[in-house]
Scaffold this active site. Sequence first.
Site, PDB file in Angstrom:
ATOM      1  N   GLY A 244       0.831  -1.211   0.000  1.00  0.00           N
ATOM      2  CA  GLY A 244       0.000   0.000   0.000  1.00  0.00           C
ATOM      3  C   GLY A 244       0.854   1.245   0.000  1.00  0.00           C
ATOM      4  O   GLY A 244       1.946   1.265  -0.587  1.00  0.00           O
ATOM      5  N   ARG A 246       3.166   4.531   1.269  1.00  0.00           N
ATOM      6  CA  ARG A 246       4.376   4.654   2.086  1.00  0.00           C
ATOM      7  C   ARG A 246       3.986   5.055   3.518  1.00  0.00           C
ATOM      8  O   ARG A 246       4.547   4.546   4.484  1.00  0.00           O
ATOM      9  CB  ARG A 246       5.318   5.702   1.487  1.00  0.00           C
ATOM     10  CG  ARG A 246       6.705   5.597   2.090  1.00  0.00           C
ATOM     11  CD  ARG A 246       7.643   6.691   1.651  1.00  0.00           C
ATOM     12  NE  ARG A 246       7.923   6.697   0.229  1.00  0.00           N
ATOM     13  CZ  ARG A 246       8.878   7.471  -0.318  1.00  0.00           C
ATOM     14  NH1 ARG A 246       9.620   8.239   0.437  1.00  0.00           N
ATOM     15  NH2 ARG A 246       9.079   7.456  -1.619  1.00  0.00           N
ATOM     16  N   GLU A 268       5.564  -3.344   1.006  1.00  0.00           N
ATOM     17  CA  GLU A 268       5.836  -2.931  -0.374  1.00  0.00           C
ATOM     18  C   GLU A 268       5.087  -1.620  -0.572  1.00  0.00           C
ATOM     19  O   GLU A 268       3.867  -1.568  -0.416  1.00  0.00           O
ATOM     20  CB  GLU A 268       5.339  -4.019  -1.321  1.00  0.00           C
ATOM     21  CG  GLU A 268       5.860  -3.836  -2.720  1.00  0.00           C
ATOM     22  CD  GLU A 268       4.754  -3.925  -3.714  1.00  0.00           C
ATOM     23  OE1 GLU A 268       4.423  -2.882  -4.289  1.00  0.00           O
ATOM     24  OE2 GLU A 268       4.217  -5.030  -3.896  1.00  0.00           O
ATOM     25  N   CYS A 305       1.914  -1.011  -8.875  1.00  0.00           N
ATOM     26  CA  CYS A 305       3.117  -0.556  -8.181  1.00  0.00           C
ATOM     27  C   CYS A 305       4.304  -0.485  -9.136  1.00  0.00           C
ATOM     28  O   CYS A 305       5.292   0.166  -8.854  1.00  0.00           O
ATOM     29  CB  CYS A 305       3.417  -1.458  -6.996  1.00  0.00           C
ATOM     30  SG  CYS A 305       2.922  -3.137  -7.262  1.00  0.00           S
TER      31      CYS A 305
HETATM   32  P1  NAP Z   1      -3.095   2.373   2.259  1.00  0.00           P
HETATM   33  O1  NAP Z   1      -3.845   3.606   2.578  1.00  0.00           O
HETATM   34  O2  NAP Z   1      -1.683   2.323   2.672  1.00  0.00           O
HETATM   35  O3  NAP Z   1      -3.897   1.150   2.902  1.00  0.00           O
HETATM   36  C1  NAP Z   1      -3.430  -0.193   2.835  1.00  0.00           C
HETATM   37  C2  NAP Z   1      -3.874  -0.954   4.069  1.00  0.00           C
HETATM   38  O4  NAP Z   1      -3.158  -0.473   5.203  1.00  0.00           O
HETATM   39  C3  NAP Z   1      -5.350  -0.771   4.404  1.00  0.00           C
HETATM   40  O5  NAP Z   1      -5.837  -1.967   4.954  1.00  0.00           O
HETATM   41  C4  NAP Z   1      -5.336   0.314   5.442  1.00  0.00           C
HETATM   42  O6  NAP Z   1      -6.447   0.237   6.313  1.00  0.00           O
HETATM   43  C5  NAP Z   1      -4.051   0.039   6.177  1.00  0.00           C
HETATM   44  N1  NAP Z   1      -3.452   1.248   6.750  1.00  0.00           N
HETATM   45  C6  NAP Z   1      -3.316   2.459   6.159  1.00  0.00           C
HETATM   46  N2  NAP Z   1      -2.699   3.320   6.980  1.00  0.00           N
HETATM   47  C7  NAP Z   1      -2.445   2.645   8.116  1.00  0.00           C
HETATM   48  C8  NAP Z   1      -1.841   2.995   9.354  1.00  0.00           C
HETATM   49  N3  NAP Z   1      -1.374   4.218   9.588  1.00  0.00           N
HETATM   50  N4  NAP Z   1      -1.741   2.055  10.303  1.00  0.00           N
HETATM   51  C9  NAP Z   1      -2.223   0.804  10.079  1.00  0.00           C
HETATM   52  N5  NAP Z   1      -2.800   0.418   8.946  1.00  0.00           N
HETATM   53  C10 NAP Z   1      -2.926   1.324   7.963  1.00  0.00           C
HETATM   54  O7  NAP Z   1      -3.127   2.058   0.719  1.00  0.00           O
HETATM   55  P2  NAP Z   1      -4.372   2.009  -0.290  1.00  0.00           P
HETATM   56  O8  NAP Z   1      -5.634   2.445   0.355  1.00  0.00           O
HETATM   57  O9  NAP Z   1      -4.380   0.678  -0.893  1.00  0.00           O
HETATM   58  O10 NAP Z   1      -3.957   3.048  -1.397  1.00  0.00           O
HETATM   59  C11 NAP Z   1      -3.663   4.362  -1.081  1.00  0.00           C
HETATM   60  C12 NAP Z   1      -2.340   4.730  -1.717  1.00  0.00           C
HETATM   61  O11 NAP Z   1      -1.386   3.680  -1.572  1.00  0.00           O
HETATM   62  C13 NAP Z   1      -2.402   4.937  -3.200  1.00  0.00           C
HETATM   63  O12 NAP Z   1      -2.831   6.202  -3.574  1.00  0.00           O
HETATM   64  C14 NAP Z   1      -0.968   4.659  -3.587  1.00  0.00           C
HETATM   65  O13 NAP Z   1      -0.178   5.784  -3.418  1.00  0.00           O
HETATM   66  C15 NAP Z   1      -0.512   3.622  -2.669  1.00  0.00           C
HETATM   67  N6  NAP Z   1      -0.514   2.266  -3.225  1.00  0.00           N
HETATM   68  C16 NAP Z   1       0.655   1.729  -3.560  1.00  0.00           C
HETATM   69  C17 NAP Z   1       0.695   0.438  -4.021  1.00  0.00           C
HETATM   70  C18 NAP Z   1       1.989  -0.209  -4.376  1.00  0.00           C
HETATM   71  O14 NAP Z   1       1.977  -1.366  -4.717  1.00  0.00           O
HETATM   72  N7  NAP Z   1       3.098   0.455  -4.273  1.00  0.00           N
HETATM   73  C19 NAP Z   1      -0.460  -0.319  -4.142  1.00  0.00           C
HETATM   74  C20 NAP Z   1      -1.666   0.254  -3.763  1.00  0.00           C
HETATM   75  C21 NAP Z   1      -1.664   1.545  -3.286  1.00  0.00           C
HETATM   76  P3  NAP Z   1      -7.808   1.061   6.097  1.00  0.00           P
HETATM   77  O15 NAP Z   1      -7.692   1.802   4.821  1.00  0.00           O
HETATM   78  O16 NAP Z   1      -8.852   0.065   6.105  1.00  0.00           O
HETATM   79  O17 NAP Z   1      -7.898   1.949   7.280  1.00  0.00           O
END
Ligand code: NAP
Length: 527
Positions: A244, A246, A268, A305
């Site tokens: 997800g 950073r 990742e 990603c």
């Molecule tokens: P995310 O916001 O990082 O969320 C991924 C997971 O982690 C979700 O289950 C989320 O829970 C949890 N999470 C988020 N912040 C957290 C924290 N501070 N403490 C504990 N758990 C936490 O990622 P996303 O919603 O999939 O996408 C948002 C952004 O991530 C995108 O805009 C992109 O920049 C990036 N992304 C990168 C990749 C990659 O492969 N590099 C892939 C997908 C997304 P909840 O949301 O349920 O609270």
Amino acid sequence: MSVVPLTGELLIAGAARQGQAGAVHAFDASTGARLEPGFGKATLNDLEDACAAAQAAFRPYRALAYAERAAFLDAIAEEIEAIGDDLTVRAMAETGLPRARLEGERGRTCGQLRLFAQVVRDGGFLDARIDPAQPDRAPAPRLDLRLRNVPLGPVAVFGASNFPLAFSVAGGDTASALAAGCPVIVKAHSAHPGVSELVGRAVQAAVAKCGLPAGVFAMLHGDGREIGQGLVADPRIKAVGFTGSRAGGLALVRTAQARPVPIPVYAEMSSINPVILLPAALAARAEPIANAFVAALTLGAGQFCTNPGLVLAVDGPDLDTFIQAASAAVAAAPAQVMLTAGIRSAYENGVTRLGEVRGVSIAGVAAPAVGAASPALFAVSGRDFLAHPELTEEVFGAASLVVRCQDLSELRTITEGLEGQLTVAVHVDAADHSQLGELLPSLELLAGRVLVNGFGTGVEVAHAMVHGGPYPSTSDGRATSVGSLAIARFLRPVCYQNLPDPLLPDELKATNPLVLHRRIDGALTAP
Ligand code: NAP
């Protein structure tokens, strides 16, 4: 809409229960409409029960015969296939991803589970080593030393929004942890809770069918900042897999490091996956490379990603040709639905931010459409790129920046100054080979995967694949989250010194009852 009745329940210790800490809802990615049912969020009691069950399951699960562990992984794949089309239909609604992509992703998910079943049957992941005793060695005798890998313990998995199947509830992290012998607790991604429930129930069915301890698998809904953080802080959790943002990944790393007993987090995170166009390739094929680049950039609305977010080449008429062709292709590309409204708004803000940086010009942008995101291509000089480090930040989606480098030396300076990446792609003709050879040592330090005449999108699930890279593309550049080597993240070597043969694990007994390839005195030896 899906005909499988979703209950919105948590899956804990072989049973289902409604979470009582409020509810999370999925939204139709195309229309924004709220989808039913609500998914009850876990309380701290639910978390406690899931962790207690995982801990209780760990010893019996790791003690299973490897054939049974492998059969369990195969059974999960069968159960996921048995869900039928309802899984694809629900995934299409929750993610906006097209049918063909999701059907392919389901195939990849099941293939991945079966690959790990093979890995378990093969036994190579145990890395069995024997250094026999040398009682007569002078000046000091050597004692008998034997080594094998053992599983770490229960693993917390955070699924990715952009791969609702292959990087989610029964995706690569879960498959590799289960293959290693670790129970798994999944924090379901709130963007696709319905898909998570369908797949979670398939895993639970496989656990029951194989007669395994029920705590081998659990799935919790809830906010990352509460239930996700609670999970990673729990002393019974021994490792974490995450894909997800950073910000999210680093928040989990901090929690894991602050525990009385710190644990590894394999996060990742972000990557802009530079693409380098060397001069002879650019002179020979500027237009075809531009068209292939835009196809890779816009695939899946750029939500990979490994999306190519940066292009580096030496300025001149050939690069003009590339930019013109790529701009035309971007302008002709349709705006696309993104996974969530939040991800679309982050993309749009990122595109605005990029366009406002001094020296950056818009090269091409697709026509807007309501509720969808338009691919965009920007250009900047090498000098301005070097002056604005913010240009290296990931814009998650179909946006990319072409850097017009003054010469190969500036291209090299820029390449060597970039942060760690998942992939770096180089386009070459035969006349570029010596320059590629000179760049290669820098590229190895830059990325987990170096590829030629292609783009990083499309990650093969294989034995030699690396989907990882130096920080900040991941939190631990020594690992991969795709391919059979992903199992190594959840293992730890143990050395047995001077143990009587009957007390040794079967992997290391003199008679080699598991018929393993073992490294004896340093040499890999057939059974
Ligand atoms: P995310 O916001 O990082 O969320 C991924 C997971 O982690 C979700 O289950 C989320 O829970 C949890 N999470 C988020 N912040 C957290 C924290 N501070 N403490 C504990 N758990 C936490 O990622 P996303 O919603 O999939 O996408 C948002 C952004 O991530 C995108 O805009 C992109 O920049 C990036 N992304 C990168 C990749 C990659 O492969 N590099 C892939 C997908 C997304 P909840 O949301 O349920 O609270």
